[in-house]
Design an enzyme around this catalytic site. Structure first.
Site, PDB file in Angstrom:
ATOM      1  N   GLY A   1     -11.203  -2.660 -13.382  1.00  0.00           N
ATOM      2  CA  GLY A   1     -10.212  -2.725 -12.308  1.00  0.00           C
ATOM      3  C   GLY A   1      -9.142  -1.653 -12.494  1.00  0.00           C
ATOM      4  N   GLY A   2      -9.492  -0.592 -13.206  1.00  0.00           N
ATOM      5  CA  GLY A   2      -8.506   0.432 -13.576  1.00  0.00           C
ATOM      6  C   GLY A   2      -8.170   1.423 -12.470  1.00  0.00           C
TER       7      GLY A   2
ATOM      8  N   TYR B   1      -6.104 -17.982  -4.427  1.00  0.00           N
ATOM      9  CA  TYR B   1      -5.961 -16.884  -5.398  1.00  0.00           C
ATOM     10  C   TYR B   1      -5.589 -17.445  -6.772  1.00  0.00           C
ATOM     11  CZ  TYR B   1      -3.409 -13.356  -8.110  1.00  0.00           C
ATOM     12  OH  TYR B   1      -2.949 -12.559  -9.132  1.00  0.00           O
TER      13      TYR B   1
ATOM     14  N   LYS C   1      -7.686 -17.445 -10.386  1.00  0.00           N
ATOM     15  CA  LYS C   1      -7.173 -16.848 -11.629  1.00  0.00           C
ATOM     16  C   LYS C   1      -7.140 -17.894 -12.749  1.00  0.00           C
ATOM     17  CE  LYS C   1      -5.848 -13.274 -12.314  1.00  0.00           C
ATOM     18  NZ  LYS C   1      -6.606 -12.069 -12.795  1.00  0.00           N
TER      19      LYS C   1
ATOM     20  N   LYS D   1       1.425  -5.748  -0.431  1.00  0.00           N
ATOM     21  CA  LYS D   1       2.359  -6.556  -1.218  1.00  0.00           C
ATOM     22  C   LYS D   1       3.775  -6.244  -0.745  1.00  0.00           C
ATOM     23  CE  LYS D   1      -1.142  -7.956  -3.758  1.00  0.00           C
ATOM     24  NZ  LYS D   1      -1.757  -7.235  -4.834  1.00  0.00           N
TER      25      LYS D   1
ATOM     26  N   PRO E   1       8.317  -8.023   8.025  1.00  0.00           N
ATOM     27  CA  PRO E   1       8.167  -9.458   8.255  1.00  0.00           C
ATOM     28  C   PRO E   1       8.661 -10.289   7.064  1.00  0.00           C
ATOM     29  CG  PRO E   1       6.069  -8.498   7.569  1.00  0.00           C
ATOM     30  CD  PRO E   1       7.085  -7.400   7.494  1.00  0.00           C
TER      31      PRO E   1
HETATM   32  P1  NAD Z   1      -5.114  -4.549  -7.252  1.00  0.00           P
HETATM   33  O1  NAD Z   1      -5.636  -5.379  -6.130  1.00  0.00           O
HETATM   34  O2  NAD Z   1      -4.179  -3.424  -6.983  1.00  0.00           O
HETATM   35  O3  NAD Z   1      -6.352  -3.917  -8.075  1.00  0.00           O
HETATM   36  C1  NAD Z   1      -7.504  -4.624  -8.373  1.00  0.00           C
HETATM   37  C2  NAD Z   1      -8.575  -3.607  -8.763  1.00  0.00           C
HETATM   38  O4  NAD Z   1      -9.762  -4.336  -9.118  1.00  0.00           O
HETATM   39  C3  NAD Z   1      -8.966  -2.652  -7.636  1.00  0.00           C
HETATM   40  O5  NAD Z   1      -9.040  -1.329  -8.139  1.00  0.00           O
HETATM   41  C4  NAD Z   1     -10.317  -3.148  -7.187  1.00  0.00           C
HETATM   42  O6  NAD Z   1     -11.147  -2.119  -6.673  1.00  0.00           O
HETATM   43  C5  NAD Z   1     -10.869  -3.710  -8.483  1.00  0.00           C
HETATM   44  N1  NAD Z   1     -11.901  -4.739  -8.299  1.00  0.00           N
HETATM   45  C6  NAD Z   1     -11.862  -5.796  -7.440  1.00  0.00           C
HETATM   46  N2  NAD Z   1     -13.003  -6.518  -7.565  1.00  0.00           N
HETATM   47  C7  NAD Z   1     -13.743  -5.917  -8.533  1.00  0.00           C
HETATM   48  C8  NAD Z   1     -14.989  -6.203  -9.113  1.00  0.00           C
HETATM   49  N3  NAD Z   1     -15.717  -7.268  -8.729  1.00  0.00           N
HETATM   50  N4  NAD Z   1     -15.464  -5.389 -10.083  1.00  0.00           N
HETATM   51  C9  NAD Z   1     -14.745  -4.296 -10.483  1.00  0.00           C
HETATM   52  N5  NAD Z   1     -13.565  -3.979  -9.954  1.00  0.00           N
HETATM   53  C10 NAD Z   1     -13.069  -4.778  -8.992  1.00  0.00           C
HETATM   54  O7  NAD Z   1      -4.480  -5.598  -8.268  1.00  0.00           O
HETATM   55  P2  NAD Z   1      -3.255  -5.424  -9.278  1.00  0.00           P
HETATM   56  O8  NAD Z   1      -2.012  -5.766  -8.574  1.00  0.00           O
HETATM   57  O9  NAD Z   1      -3.385  -4.137  -9.965  1.00  0.00           O
HETATM   58  O10 NAD Z   1      -3.580  -6.618 -10.283  1.00  0.00           O
HETATM   59  C11 NAD Z   1      -4.374  -6.399 -11.449  1.00  0.00           C
HETATM   60  C12 NAD Z   1      -4.475  -7.711 -12.209  1.00  0.00           C
HETATM   61  O11 NAD Z   1      -3.157  -8.165 -12.570  1.00  0.00           O
HETATM   62  C13 NAD Z   1      -5.093  -8.843 -11.392  1.00  0.00           C
HETATM   63  O12 NAD Z   1      -5.927  -9.594 -12.241  1.00  0.00           O
HETATM   64  C14 NAD Z   1      -3.910  -9.687 -10.945  1.00  0.00           C
HETATM   65  O13 NAD Z   1      -4.296 -11.037 -10.823  1.00  0.00           O
HETATM   66  C15 NAD Z   1      -2.977  -9.495 -12.117  1.00  0.00           C
HETATM   67  N6  NAD Z   1      -1.545  -9.652 -11.793  1.00  0.00           N
HETATM   68  C16 NAD Z   1      -0.996  -8.932 -10.761  1.00  0.00           C
HETATM   69  C17 NAD Z   1       0.380  -9.074 -10.491  1.00  0.00           C
HETATM   70  C18 NAD Z   1       1.041  -8.274  -9.395  1.00  0.00           C
HETATM   71  O14 NAD Z   1       2.232  -8.497  -9.131  1.00  0.00           O
HETATM   72  N7  NAD Z   1       0.364  -7.340  -8.746  1.00  0.00           N
HETATM   73  C19 NAD Z   1       1.162  -9.955 -11.252  1.00  0.00           C
HETATM   74  C20 NAD Z   1       0.548 -10.663 -12.299  1.00  0.00           C
HETATM   75  C21 NAD Z   1      -0.792 -10.491 -12.552  1.00  0.00           C
END
Ligand code: NAD
Length: 317
Positions: A8-9, A149, A153, A188, A204
């Protein structure tokens, strides 16, 4: 030599994490370090987020066991950011959330187990606890997710715990509050409001605007994850708390000010279904390992707004 797989990088936080490895000197070519990014490139994934980051890219899905069997072996550390991450989308339809956030985590952990990966970090969220009116959760609080969601998680977190206890996999879990910073997909609240205001569009605001979130700069989150990768115990959970607790109304006021706009740009909309009122994490356990957030919210928000103003090409498309 450290070989690190970041799943997910290409998303918001995962790409910052990969970049932070370069910046922390953990990905220097002469040390033999190697960073692999595996990402499915859903709507939220963007390879441009990794511009300038030293890495090998694999386009793939964490649910694909066969692919993982060829990619995972040889890595010393796997950090999983891959997820469906937007609550509103999980209310519209939850199937992709269960697939990636539950089955995908299990498939990845199984591949790590089979490959003998020495350390895994599962990145998670405070939303697994539900909503808290006063006080803060510590890591022993019960999981009471309230959105699809958050439930997905929580499922991934429990699978990670089970792999640690049953199989002895060295996997730690991090749970963090709301992140902000550059390159966050503009669904977001902070990038949505900023990009709308920069375009002269209204923003909104859900319900009475009284929902409270604890904001953390993405770089502080990544520093916390690096520390857990280094010092976290198997099966243990570590909180990474925010540095600024604000109602959505207070946040909106700051964004309006930063963008030079007034309250006439705010449209009050019907509240999100099942909208959690407040999240709050106690991060004493991680602080005992040496963690300290470094980015003050005022400065971090100012820099973030400037980044969106200067990178219209990134978000306008
Ligand atoms: P994001 O939606 O920006 O990125 C998610 C990434 O995962 C994307 O690049 C997407 O292409 C990839 N992805 C999705 N499904 C996939 C799959 N099946 N296989 C491989 N890649 C896949 O999310 P983010 O905001 O960067 O969040 C990253 C992590 O951190 C998540 O697990 C989220 O639950 C957690 N998190 C986010 C926040 C926040 O405020 N954004 C806060 C706490 C925790």
């Amino acid at each position: 030599m450290t070989r690190i797989l970041v799943t997910g990088g290409a998303g918001f936080i995962g790409s910052h994490f990969a970049r932070s490895l370069d910046e922390a000197g953990l990905n220097a070519p002469e040390s033999g370090a190697h960073v692999t990014v595996l990402d499915k490139l859903t709507y939220a994934g963007n390879r441009a987020n990794l511009d300038g980051v030293r890495h090998e890219f694999v386009h793939g899905d964490i649910c694909d066991a066969e692919l993982l069997r060829s990619v995972v072996p040889g890595h010393d550390l796997v950090v999983n950011f891959a997820a469906e991450s937007h609550v509103d989308r999980s209310i519209e339809g939850a199937a992709d959330f269960m697939r990636t956030n539950v089955l995908g985590v299990q498939t990845l952990l199984q591949a790590c187990l089979e490959a003998g990966v020495p350390k895994v970090v599962q990145v998670s969220t405070d939303e697994v606890y539900g909503s808290i009116d006063i006080g803060s959760w510590d890591e022993s609080a019960p999981l009471q997710p309230r959105s699809p969601y958050a439930a997905s998680k929580a499922g991934g977190d429990l699978i990670a715990r089970a792999y640690a206890i049953t199989h002895g996999l060295n996997v730690s879990i991090t749970r963090c509050g709301n992140n902000y910073g550059p390159r966050q997909y503009p669904e977001k609240v902070i990038p949505l409001f900023v990009t709308n205001l920069l375009r002269g569009r209204k923003v909104p605001l859900y319900g009475d605007g009284g929902n409270i979130r604890d904001w953390i700069h993405v770089e502080d989150h990544c520093a916390g994850i690096r520390l857990v990768a280094e010092k976290g115990e198997p099966g243990e959970v570590y909180h990474i708390a925010g540095t600024a607790e604000l109602t959505n109304k207070e946040l909106t006021a700051r964004l309006l000010e930063a963008c030079g706009r007034d309250w006439d740009m705010v449209e009050h909309v019907e509240d999100r279904k099942g909208h959690d009122r407040r999240y709050s994490l106690d991060d004493a356990k991680l602080r005992a390992l040496g963690y300290r957030p470094e980015i003050a919210f005022e400065q971090g928000l100012k820099d973030t707004v400037r980044w969106y103003a200067e990178h219209r090409d990134w978000w306008a498309s």
